[in-house]
Scaffold this active site. Structure first.
Site, PDB file in Angstrom:
ATOM      1  N   SER A 115     -23.763 -41.852 -42.958  1.00 32.07           N
ATOM      2  CA  SER A 115     -25.229 -41.859 -42.918  1.00 32.07           C
ATOM      3  C   SER A 115     -25.786 -43.211 -42.495  1.00 32.07           C
ATOM      4  O   SER A 115     -25.300 -44.271 -42.910  1.00 32.07           O
ATOM      5  CB  SER A 115     -25.782 -41.494 -44.295  1.00 32.07           C
ATOM      6  OG  SER A 115     -27.195 -41.573 -44.274  1.00 32.07           O
ATOM      7  N   ALA A 116     -26.859 -43.158 -41.716  1.00 44.72           N
ATOM      8  CA  ALA A 116     -27.573 -44.375 -41.322  1.00 44.72           C
ATOM      9  C   ALA A 116     -28.244 -45.042 -42.527  1.00 44.72           C
ATOM     10  O   ALA A 116     -28.669 -46.192 -42.446  1.00 44.72           O
ATOM     11  CB  ALA A 116     -28.615 -44.039 -40.259  1.00 44.72           C
ATOM     12  N   ASP A 117     -28.317 -44.319 -43.657  1.00 49.85           N
ATOM     13  CA  ASP A 117     -28.901 -44.916 -44.867  1.00 49.85           C
ATOM     14  C   ASP A 117     -28.140 -46.176 -45.284  1.00 49.85           C
ATOM     15  O   ASP A 117     -28.743 -47.124 -45.802  1.00 49.85           O
ATOM     16  CB  ASP A 117     -28.849 -43.924 -46.047  1.00 49.85           C
ATOM     17  CG  ASP A 117     -29.743 -42.706 -45.856  1.00 49.85           C
ATOM     18  OD1 ASP A 117     -30.532 -42.690 -44.899  1.00 49.85           O
ATOM     19  OD2 ASP A 117     -29.630 -41.771 -46.675  1.00 49.85           O
ATOM     20  N   ASP A 138     -18.796 -39.208 -39.539  1.00 47.96           N
ATOM     21  CA  ASP A 138     -20.122 -38.934 -40.096  1.00 47.96           C
ATOM     22  C   ASP A 138     -20.419 -39.873 -41.270  1.00 47.96           C
ATOM     23  O   ASP A 138     -19.999 -39.636 -42.397  1.00 47.96           O
ATOM     24  CB  ASP A 138     -20.213 -37.466 -40.527  1.00 47.96           C
ATOM     25  CG  ASP A 138     -21.637 -37.069 -40.902  1.00 47.96           C
ATOM     26  OD1 ASP A 138     -22.488 -37.960 -41.057  1.00 47.96           O
ATOM     27  OD2 ASP A 138     -21.897 -35.856 -41.036  1.00 47.96           O
ATOM     28  N   GLU A 182     -39.793 -40.422 -50.284  1.00 50.15           N
ATOM     29  CA  GLU A 182     -39.450 -39.880 -48.962  1.00 50.15           C
ATOM     30  C   GLU A 182     -39.911 -38.431 -48.794  1.00 50.15           C
ATOM     31  O   GLU A 182     -40.283 -37.770 -49.767  1.00 50.15           O
ATOM     32  CB  GLU A 182     -37.945 -39.974 -48.732  1.00 50.15           C
ATOM     33  CG  GLU A 182     -37.133 -39.215 -49.764  1.00 50.15           C
ATOM     34  CD  GLU A 182     -35.804 -38.715 -49.232  1.00 50.15           C
ATOM     35  OE1 GLU A 182     -35.789 -38.130 -48.137  1.00 50.15           O
ATOM     36  OE2 GLU A 182     -34.796 -38.896 -49.927  1.00 50.15           O
ATOM     37  N   VAL A 210     -34.011 -41.444 -46.133  1.00 52.18           N
ATOM     38  CA  VAL A 210     -33.977 -42.718 -46.849  1.00 52.18           C
ATOM     39  C   VAL A 210     -34.110 -43.878 -45.854  1.00 52.18           C
ATOM     40  O   VAL A 210     -34.925 -44.787 -46.054  1.00 52.18           O
ATOM     41  CB  VAL A 210     -32.673 -42.853 -47.676  1.00 52.18           C
ATOM     42  CG1 VAL A 210     -32.481 -44.278 -48.174  1.00 52.18           C
ATOM     43  CG2 VAL A 210     -32.702 -41.872 -48.851  1.00 52.18           C
ATOM     44  N   LYS A 236     -36.035 -34.178 -38.841  1.00 47.38           N
ATOM     45  CA  LYS A 236     -35.497 -35.058 -39.888  1.00 47.38           C
ATOM     46  C   LYS A 236     -35.296 -36.424 -39.230  1.00 47.38           C
ATOM     47  O   LYS A 236     -34.413 -36.587 -38.397  1.00 47.38           O
ATOM     48  CB  LYS A 236     -34.175 -34.468 -40.396  1.00 47.38           C
ATOM     49  CG  LYS A 236     -33.409 -35.324 -41.380  1.00 47.38           C
ATOM     50  CD  LYS A 236     -32.112 -34.622 -41.808  1.00 47.38           C
ATOM     51  CE  LYS A 236     -31.164 -35.586 -42.494  1.00 47.38           C
ATOM     52  NZ  LYS A 236     -29.847 -34.968 -42.780  1.00 47.38           N
ATOM     53  N   LYS A 260     -24.898 -38.738 -53.085  1.00 49.67           N
ATOM     54  CA  LYS A 260     -24.654 -37.321 -53.384  1.00 49.67           C
ATOM     55  C   LYS A 260     -23.152 -37.042 -53.487  1.00 49.67           C
ATOM     56  O   LYS A 260     -22.358 -37.503 -52.673  1.00 49.67           O
ATOM     57  CB  LYS A 260     -25.303 -36.450 -52.304  1.00 49.67           C
ATOM     58  CG  LYS A 260     -26.829 -36.516 -52.355  1.00 49.67           C
ATOM     59  CD  LYS A 260     -27.462 -35.474 -51.500  1.00 49.67           C
ATOM     60  CE  LYS A 260     -28.188 -35.965 -50.279  1.00 49.67           C
ATOM     61  NZ  LYS A 260     -28.876 -37.204 -50.241  1.00 49.67           N
TER      62      LYS A 260
HETATM   63  N1  PSU Z   1     -32.000 -37.035 -51.956  1.00 53.44           N
HETATM   64  C1  PSU Z   1     -32.055 -35.741 -52.394  1.00 53.44           C
HETATM   65  N2  PSU Z   1     -32.065 -34.758 -51.440  1.00 53.44           N
HETATM   66  C2  PSU Z   1     -32.051 -35.048 -50.084  1.00 53.44           C
HETATM   67  C3  PSU Z   1     -31.991 -36.398 -49.629  1.00 53.44           C
HETATM   68  C4  PSU Z   1     -31.974 -37.351 -50.630  1.00 53.44           C
HETATM   69  O1  PSU Z   1     -32.068 -35.475 -53.614  1.00 53.44           O
HETATM   70  O2  PSU Z   1     -32.064 -34.114 -49.261  1.00 53.44           O
HETATM   71  C5  PSU Z   1     -31.972 -36.710 -48.134  1.00 53.44           C
HETATM   72  C6  PSU Z   1     -32.428 -38.143 -47.854  1.00 53.44           C
HETATM   73  O3  PSU Z   1     -33.502 -38.077 -46.944  1.00 53.44           O
HETATM   74  C7  PSU Z   1     -31.226 -38.813 -47.216  1.00 53.44           C
HETATM   75  C8  PSU Z   1     -30.598 -37.664 -46.495  1.00 53.44           C
HETATM   76  O4  PSU Z   1     -31.573 -39.887 -46.383  1.00 53.44           O
HETATM   77  O5  PSU Z   1     -30.674 -36.637 -47.505  1.00 53.44           O
HETATM   78  C9  PSU Z   1     -29.197 -37.973 -46.026  1.00 53.44           C
HETATM   79  O6  PSU Z   1     -28.967 -37.318 -44.822  1.00 53.44           O
HETATM   80  P1  PSU Z   1     -27.705 -37.690 -43.891  1.00 53.44           P
HETATM   81  O7  PSU Z   1     -26.511 -37.414 -44.767  1.00 53.44           O
HETATM   82  O8  PSU Z   1     -27.793 -36.742 -42.718  1.00 53.44           O
HETATM   83  O9  PSU Z   1     -27.832 -39.122 -43.494  1.00 53.44           O
HETATM   84 MN    MN Z   2     -24.655 -37.715 -40.938  1.00 56.03          MN
END
Ligand code: PSU
Ligand code: MN
Length: 302
Positions: free
Chosen positions: A140-142, A138, A25, A106, A86, A159
């Site tokens: 994630s769409a992942d 909140d 990614e 992701v 993003k 994470k």
């Molecule tokens: N893995 C990492 N660092 C990152 C990410 C993943 O080590 O910054 C990113 C990925 O692109 C993941 C995003 O999809 O963080 C998640 O963002 P959000 O919580 O806004 O969905």
């Molecule tokens: Mn989010």
């Protein structure tokens, strides 16, 4: 249908030759790490995939095209750029249609990988359910992407800034297989331990490849989350990190950080609070995931 896909020469050749390919990614480059470590890491991850016998395909949207495999100069430009979009499932089509550029999360990278015929993708950690999601919503769409797009994603868990029990609950509800590698516990990104057990454990890449195939055979949509713990020598123990994460989350709240900015804010705040140790661990775990993803991709080719 005319898809706006652009393959790098290396990836085009790999596809023609039926070689193993691993998707990577670009949001981790633009929003996950500071310059120049972001570009150095992107390069090192690609190298790691090649050394492990597969071809890396770093994915990003550039001026209205979905690029599968990026040139060196593009990596450098992306890594230095400020205010890159993003992109997730919700905004990738509008970005491409308008001829603009953006980094893929992701979720968006999974969508692109599927269009490109790539079945394995390595990253650091997926997005998930944020702490306080019961009021912010909140999530994630992942997570939903893993439920609907058939790509096996290798990450060091989710994470640790997230609410990990809720993240595992949502993954279970969505029918996403969560597969820990080499241990029974679900890993917590910078730490090997989360205190939570993983629903599935498979240590051999061949078994993970077979499970990927079986989901398709059974007509089940979606992919798999492979939770590959950070190597012991590189981890930051969970107890050492917990108070730092709590401080970062409190700082985000008092600063009114919301939506897409939450994850990048927390990652950079934790980088400051650990004097850069979190970044070192993040780089080590991404490299480790790239190596393992290459082995799964090779098993899928065999
Ligand atoms: N893995 C990492 N660092 C990152 C990410 C993943 O080590 O910054 C990113 C990925 O692109 C993941 C995003 O999809 O963080 C998640 O963002 P959000 O919580 O806004 O969905
Ligand atoms: Mn989010």
């Amino acid at each position: 249908m005319n898809l706006p896909l652009v393959f790098s020469p290396e990836v085009a050749k790999a596809r023609a030759d039926g070689q193993a390919v691993v998707a990577l990614e670009s949001t981790i480059i633009t929003h996950g790490m500071p310059y120049p470590q972001n570009v150095e890491t992107a390069r090192a991850v690609q190298k790691e995939v090649r050394t492990a016998g597969a071809v890396p395909a770093t994915i990003a949207v550039l001026e209205g095209s979905l690029h599968i495999g990026l040139a060196e100069s593009t990596l450098e430009k992306l890594g230095k750029a400020k205010d890159v979009a993003k992109l997730s499932r919700a905004d990738i089509a509008a970005c491409i249609a308008a001829g603009r550029s953006g980094a893929t999360t992701v979720a968006a990278t999974m969508i692109a990988a599927r269009l490109a015929g790539i079945e394995v993708f390595a990253t650091g950690g997926i997005g998930g359910v944020h702490k306080g999601a019961e009021t912010t919503f909140d999530i994630s769409a992942d997570l939903r992407e893993l439920a609907q797009t058939p790509v096996t994603v290798v990450a060091a868990g989710a994470k640790a800034i997230l609410d990990l029990p809720k993240t595992l609950e949502v993954l279970e509800t969505l029918g996403v297989p969560v597969i820990a590698v080499g241990q029974d516990e679900f890993p917590a990104f910078w730490s090997r331990s989360s205190g939570l057990s993983s629903p599935i454990r498979l240590d051999a890449p061949e078994d993970i490849a077979a499970a990927h195939r079986m989901r398709a055979d059974l007509g089940l949509p979606g992919g798999q989350l492979v939770a590959n713990p950070i190597p012991k020598a590189d981890e930051i123990p969970r107890d050492a990190l917990a108070p730092i994460i709590a401080t970062a989350v409190a700082d985000a709240r008092s600063a009114g950080i919301a939506a897409k900015s939450v994850t990048p804010f927390l990652l950079s705040r934790i980088f400051e609070l650990t004097d850069g140790a979190s970044l070192k661990a993040n780089i080590a775990l991404v490299l480790n995931n790239a190596r393992f993803a290459a082995r799964i991709a090779r098993a899928l080719c065999a």
